[in-house]
Design an enzyme around this catalytic site. Structure first.
Site, PDB file in Angstrom:
ATOM      1  N   TYR A 152      39.750  49.623  41.703  1.00 30.86           N
ATOM      2  CA  TYR A 152      39.573  49.276  43.119  1.00 30.86           C
ATOM      3  C   TYR A 152      40.532  48.140  43.511  1.00 30.86           C
ATOM      4  CZ  TYR A 152      37.514  47.047  47.258  1.00 30.86           C
ATOM      5  OH  TYR A 152      37.348  46.469  48.491  1.00 30.86           O
ATOM      6  N   SER A 204      41.271  42.640  50.153  1.00 29.86           N
ATOM      7  CA  SER A 204      40.095  42.102  49.466  1.00 29.86           C
ATOM      8  C   SER A 204      40.431  41.004  48.462  1.00 29.86           C
ATOM      9  CB  SER A 204      39.426  43.260  48.718  1.00 29.86           C
ATOM     10  OG  SER A 204      38.538  42.774  47.743  1.00 29.86           O
ATOM     11  N   GLU A 252      39.221  40.906  45.704  1.00 29.18           N
ATOM     12  CA  GLU A 252      39.303  41.570  44.386  1.00 29.18           C
ATOM     13  C   GLU A 252      40.751  41.659  43.904  1.00 29.18           C
ATOM     14  OE1 GLU A 252      36.947  43.232  41.995  1.00 29.18           O
ATOM     15  OE2 GLU A 252      36.028  41.502  42.926  1.00 29.18           O
TER      16      GLU A 252
HETATM   17  P1  NDP Z   1      31.266  50.281  53.160  1.00 34.29           P
HETATM   18  O1  NDP Z   1      31.288  50.855  51.803  1.00 34.29           O
HETATM   19  O2  NDP Z   1      29.970  49.822  53.745  1.00 34.29           O
HETATM   20  O3  NDP Z   1      31.913  51.341  54.195  1.00 34.29           O
HETATM   21  C1  NDP Z   1      33.004  52.138  53.830  1.00 34.29           C
HETATM   22  C2  NDP Z   1      33.313  53.101  54.963  1.00 34.29           C
HETATM   23  O4  NDP Z   1      34.444  53.898  54.603  1.00 34.29           O
HETATM   24  C3  NDP Z   1      32.191  54.073  55.311  1.00 34.29           C
HETATM   25  O5  NDP Z   1      32.139  54.189  56.703  1.00 34.29           O
HETATM   26  C4  NDP Z   1      32.666  55.362  54.660  1.00 34.29           C
HETATM   27  O6  NDP Z   1      32.157  56.520  55.293  1.00 34.29           O
HETATM   28  C5  NDP Z   1      34.165  55.260  54.918  1.00 34.29           C
HETATM   29  N1  NDP Z   1      34.988  56.144  54.081  1.00 34.29           N
HETATM   30  C6  NDP Z   1      35.047  56.161  52.735  1.00 34.29           C
HETATM   31  N2  NDP Z   1      35.948  57.066  52.330  1.00 34.29           N
HETATM   32  C7  NDP Z   1      36.478  57.637  53.446  1.00 34.29           C
HETATM   33  C8  NDP Z   1      37.446  58.637  53.681  1.00 34.29           C
HETATM   34  N3  NDP Z   1      38.078  59.271  52.685  1.00 34.29           N
HETATM   35  N4  NDP Z   1      37.745  58.968  54.954  1.00 34.29           N
HETATM   36  C9  NDP Z   1      37.108  58.361  55.970  1.00 34.29           C
HETATM   37  N5  NDP Z   1      36.178  57.410  55.817  1.00 34.29           N
HETATM   38  C10 NDP Z   1      35.864  57.056  54.557  1.00 34.29           C
HETATM   39  O7  NDP Z   1      32.313  49.051  53.164  1.00 34.29           O
HETATM   40  P2  NDP Z   1      32.286  47.662  53.970  1.00 34.29           P
HETATM   41  O8  NDP Z   1      31.929  47.911  55.373  1.00 34.29           O
HETATM   42  O9  NDP Z   1      31.553  46.655  53.163  1.00 34.29           O
HETATM   43  O10 NDP Z   1      33.830  47.238  53.868  1.00 34.29           O
HETATM   44  C11 NDP Z   1      34.782  47.670  54.819  1.00 34.29           C
HETATM   45  C12 NDP Z   1      36.175  47.588  54.210  1.00 34.29           C
HETATM   46  O11 NDP Z   1      36.462  46.249  53.825  1.00 34.29           O
HETATM   47  C13 NDP Z   1      36.365  48.441  52.964  1.00 34.29           C
HETATM   48  O12 NDP Z   1      37.721  48.884  52.980  1.00 34.29           O
HETATM   49  C14 NDP Z   1      36.167  47.463  51.822  1.00 34.29           C
HETATM   50  O13 NDP Z   1      36.842  47.896  50.676  1.00 34.29           O
HETATM   51  C15 NDP Z   1      36.781  46.219  52.423  1.00 34.29           C
HETATM   52  N6  NDP Z   1      36.279  44.949  51.947  1.00 34.29           N
HETATM   53  C16 NDP Z   1      34.919  44.705  51.972  1.00 34.29           C
HETATM   54  C17 NDP Z   1      34.440  43.479  51.607  1.00 34.29           C
HETATM   55  C18 NDP Z   1      32.976  43.182  51.615  1.00 34.29           C
HETATM   56  O14 NDP Z   1      32.585  42.198  50.986  1.00 34.29           O
HETATM   57  N7  NDP Z   1      32.159  43.937  52.316  1.00 34.29           N
HETATM   58  C19 NDP Z   1      35.363  42.391  51.180  1.00 34.29           C
HETATM   59  C20 NDP Z   1      36.767  42.754  51.234  1.00 34.29           C
HETATM   60  C21 NDP Z   1      37.184  43.992  51.611  1.00 34.29           C
HETATM   61  P3  NDP Z   1      30.772  57.243  54.832  1.00 34.29           P
HETATM   62  O15 NDP Z   1      29.690  56.544  55.636  1.00 34.29           O
HETATM   63  O16 NDP Z   1      30.986  58.650  55.220  1.00 34.29           O
HETATM   64  O17 NDP Z   1      30.624  57.023  53.351  1.00 34.29           O
HETATM   65  P1  GDR Z   2      32.140  42.962  44.167  1.00 35.27           P
HETATM   66  O1  GDR Z   2      30.619  43.073  44.691  1.00 35.27           O
HETATM   67  O2  GDR Z   2      32.383  43.729  42.936  1.00 35.27           O
HETATM   68  O3  GDR Z   2      32.468  41.504  44.157  1.00 35.27           O
HETATM   69  O4  GDR Z   2      32.926  43.719  45.352  1.00 35.27           O
HETATM   70  P2  GDR Z   2      29.245  43.397  43.976  1.00 35.27           P
HETATM   71  O5  GDR Z   2      28.212  42.903  44.909  1.00 35.27           O
HETATM   72  O6  GDR Z   2      29.147  44.816  43.523  1.00 35.27           O
HETATM   73  O7  GDR Z   2      29.282  42.480  42.645  1.00 35.27           O
HETATM   74  C1  GDR Z   2      29.370  41.065  42.692  1.00 35.27           C
HETATM   75  C2  GDR Z   2      29.186  40.476  41.296  1.00 35.27           C
HETATM   76  O8  GDR Z   2      27.834  40.662  40.874  1.00 35.27           O
HETATM   77  C3  GDR Z   2      27.831  41.041  39.507  1.00 35.27           C
HETATM   78  N1  GDR Z   2      26.597  41.767  39.179  1.00 35.27           N
HETATM   79  C4  GDR Z   2      26.211  42.928  39.738  1.00 35.27           C
HETATM   80  N2  GDR Z   2      26.788  43.693  40.693  1.00 35.27           N
HETATM   81  C5  GDR Z   2      26.127  44.816  41.077  1.00 35.27           C
HETATM   82  N3  GDR Z   2      26.664  45.568  42.046  1.00 35.27           N
HETATM   83  N4  GDR Z   2      24.934  45.203  40.502  1.00 35.27           N
HETATM   84  C6  GDR Z   2      24.333  44.456  39.524  1.00 35.27           C
HETATM   85  O9  GDR Z   2      23.265  44.811  39.019  1.00 35.27           O
HETATM   86  C7  GDR Z   2      24.988  43.263  39.122  1.00 35.27           C
HETATM   87  N5  GDR Z   2      24.691  42.295  38.217  1.00 35.27           N
HETATM   88  C8  GDR Z   2      25.663  41.385  38.266  1.00 35.27           C
HETATM   89  C9  GDR Z   2      29.086  41.885  39.347  1.00 35.27           C
HETATM   90  O10 GDR Z   2      29.442  42.014  37.987  1.00 35.27           O
HETATM   91  C10 GDR Z   2      30.063  41.081  40.200  1.00 35.27           C
HETATM   92  O11 GDR Z   2      30.622  40.054  39.441  1.00 35.27           O
HETATM   93  C11 GDR Z   2      32.572  43.550  46.715  1.00 35.27           C
HETATM   94  C12 GDR Z   2      32.840  44.886  47.438  1.00 35.27           C
HETATM   95  O12 GDR Z   2      32.325  44.796  48.753  1.00 35.27           O
HETATM   96  C13 GDR Z   2      34.326  45.161  47.527  1.00 35.27           C
HETATM   97  O13 GDR Z   2      34.552  46.303  48.360  1.00 35.27           O
HETATM   98  C14 GDR Z   2      35.019  43.937  48.127  1.00 35.27           C
HETATM   99  O14 GDR Z   2      36.399  44.149  48.200  1.00 35.27           O
HETATM  100  C15 GDR Z   2      34.708  42.700  47.312  1.00 35.27           C
HETATM  101  O15 GDR Z   2      33.307  42.510  47.305  1.00 35.27           O
HETATM  102  C16 GDR Z   2      35.346  41.440  47.893  1.00 35.27           C
END
Ligand code: NDP
Ligand code: GDR
Length: 323
Positions: free
Chosen positions: A148, A124, A126
């Site tokens: 995280y 990520s 992050e």
């Molecule tokens: P989600 O939060 O939508 O999905 C997370 C998934 O992980 C769910 O299917 C959840 O299952 C499963 N999970 C969580 N804990 C466990 C566990 N202990 N064992 C098995 N399964 C588990 O995430 P995204 O689809 O958005 O992201 C996918 C991956 O990419 C994540 O690793 C995230 O950190 C990473 N990522 C995401 C980004 C983004 O912007 N979306 C950017 C960069 C990285 P359940 O449905 O049961 O909760």
């Molecule tokens: P992020 O995503 O932390 O970048 O992680 P998120 O959408 O939660 O926050 C993005 C930015 O928005 C600001 N923010 C708020 N965020 C949330 N959730 N709720 C609010 O009300 C709000 N107001 C302002 C936050 O401070 C932040 O700066 C996501 C996740 O998908 C991670 O799993 C992944 O790795 C990274 O993106 C890349």
């Protein structure tokens, strides 16, 4: 014979798009799901009968090895994680167990039961945190700002380490924020678009938000899962940044989302300190030149189009009385 893929986190946003993509490519798709008292697999409901689901948990190493033995995958996509940044301050140990050590558990299971597997780790942006370079590339050092981010940095390094130590085909995709109508409701894009739809429909009036000045590089999840797949089709395992190379503030997000339904955000958005984080990532913007050159990958959906797509989808849902 069809290639076989195993996806952890198949019930998540990315898991659902990746499963669709792999099915389209003719893969046999297996997904790992956690046992729950109530099965909520909404994002993959339309794939029922097309993907095979198996119970397992990243915390349980034997369940991972057993799953590898059972499904005999060619490719493993490790998308499962505790992925919400604010939760990582409330549950830092659990975040470390899932998001950091979970990766080692999967890599160990692969090393001992199926070392020929091609492994994708969901790293990520992050990890860049308090950024040391603008824009961020594969060579930018990490400075994570949340439990995280720290856990993801561990997952990233252990993936590189297993590739170098045991010659596994293990790669790490450093993906910047990517969104879609299937994004979880607590993440900022979906929180905004869903609440805009509710406000438009007269179901509420105010939207409490945190830091509106944070800047993110937001792309479309459907594009990003394609980059994951491409990384595993390379001759040599390498890590890639996946991004749009554009950055926007949360304020711009809110402005565009409200404007889409003809409303002025300033009349509805209120700042609530509860949504401000103990430490913030102020600015993310990714340089995806390597992905473009070696994977032939480019984003197809830009920021405004993404936000409007999500608002439109949420309006439909709110009108239909669903989420
Ligand atoms: P989600 O939060 O939508 O999905 C997370 C998934 O992980 C769910 O299917 C959840 O299952 C499963 N999970 C969580 N804990 C466990 C566990 N202990 N064992 C098995 N399964 C588990 O995430 P995204 O689809 O958005 O992201 C996918 C991956 O990419 C994540 O690793 C995230 O950190 C990473 N990522 C995401 C980004 C983004 O912007 N979306 C950017 C960069 C990285 P359940 O449905 O049961 O909760
Ligand atoms: P992020 O995503 O932390 O970048 O992680 P998120 O959408 O939660 O926050 C993005 C930015 O928005 C600001 N923010 C708020 N965020 C949330 N959730 N709720 C609010 O009300 C709000 N107001 C302002 C936050 O401070 C932040 O700066 C996501 C996740 O998908 C991670 O799993 C992944 O790795 C990274 O993106 C890349």
């Amino acid at each position: 014979m069809a290639k076989r893929a195993l996806i952890t986190g198949i019930t998540g946003q990315d898991g659902s798009y990746l499963a669709e993509l792999l099915l389209k490519k003719g893969y046999e798709v297996h997904g790992m799901v956690r046992r729950s008292s109530e099965e909520k697999f909404e994002r993959i409901a339309h794939l029922q009968g097309k993907v095979t689901l198996h119970q397992g948990d990243l915390l349980d190493q034997f369940s991972l090895a057993a799953l590898l033995n059972l499904t005999q995958p060619d490719e493993v996509y490790n998308l499962a994680a505790q992925s919400f940044v604010p939760t990582s301050w409330n549950q830092p140990v659990l975040t470390g167990e899932f998001t950091a050590l979970g990766v080692t558990k999967m890599l160990e299971a692969i090393r001992h039961t199926r070392p020929q597997v091609r492994f994708y780790q969901a790293s990520s942006s992050e990890m860049f945190g308090k950024v040391l370079e603008v824009p961020q590339s594969e060579d930018t050092p990490f400075y994570p700002r949340s439990p995280y981010g720290v856990a993801k940095a561990y997952g990233h390094h252990i993936t590189v380490n297993y590739r170098e130590s045991f010659k596994l085909f293990a790669v790490s995709g450093i993906l910047f924020n990517h969104e879609s109508p299937r994004r979880g409701l607590e993440f900022v894009t979906r929180k905004v678009t869903y609440n805009v739809a509710r406000i438009k429909m007269g179901l509420q009036d105010k939207l409490p938000m945190g830091n509106l000045d944070a800047k993110r590089d937001w792309g479309f999840a459907g594009d990003y899962v394609d980059a994951m797949w491409r990384m595993l089709q390379q001759e040599t395992p390498e890590d890639f940044v996946v991004a749009t190379n554009e950055t926007h503030t949360v304020r711009e997000l809110v402005e565009i989302a409200f404007a889409r339904v003809g409303l002025d955000y300033q009349k509805h958005v209120v700042i609530d300190p509860a949504f401000v984080r103990p430490a913030e990532v102020d600015l993310l913007i990714g340089k995806y030149d390597k992905a473009k050159e070696k994977l032939g990958w480019e984003p197809t959906v830009r920021f405004k189009q993404l936000v409007e797509m999500m608002v439109d989808a949420d309006l439909e849902r709110v009108k239909a009385g669903t989420r």
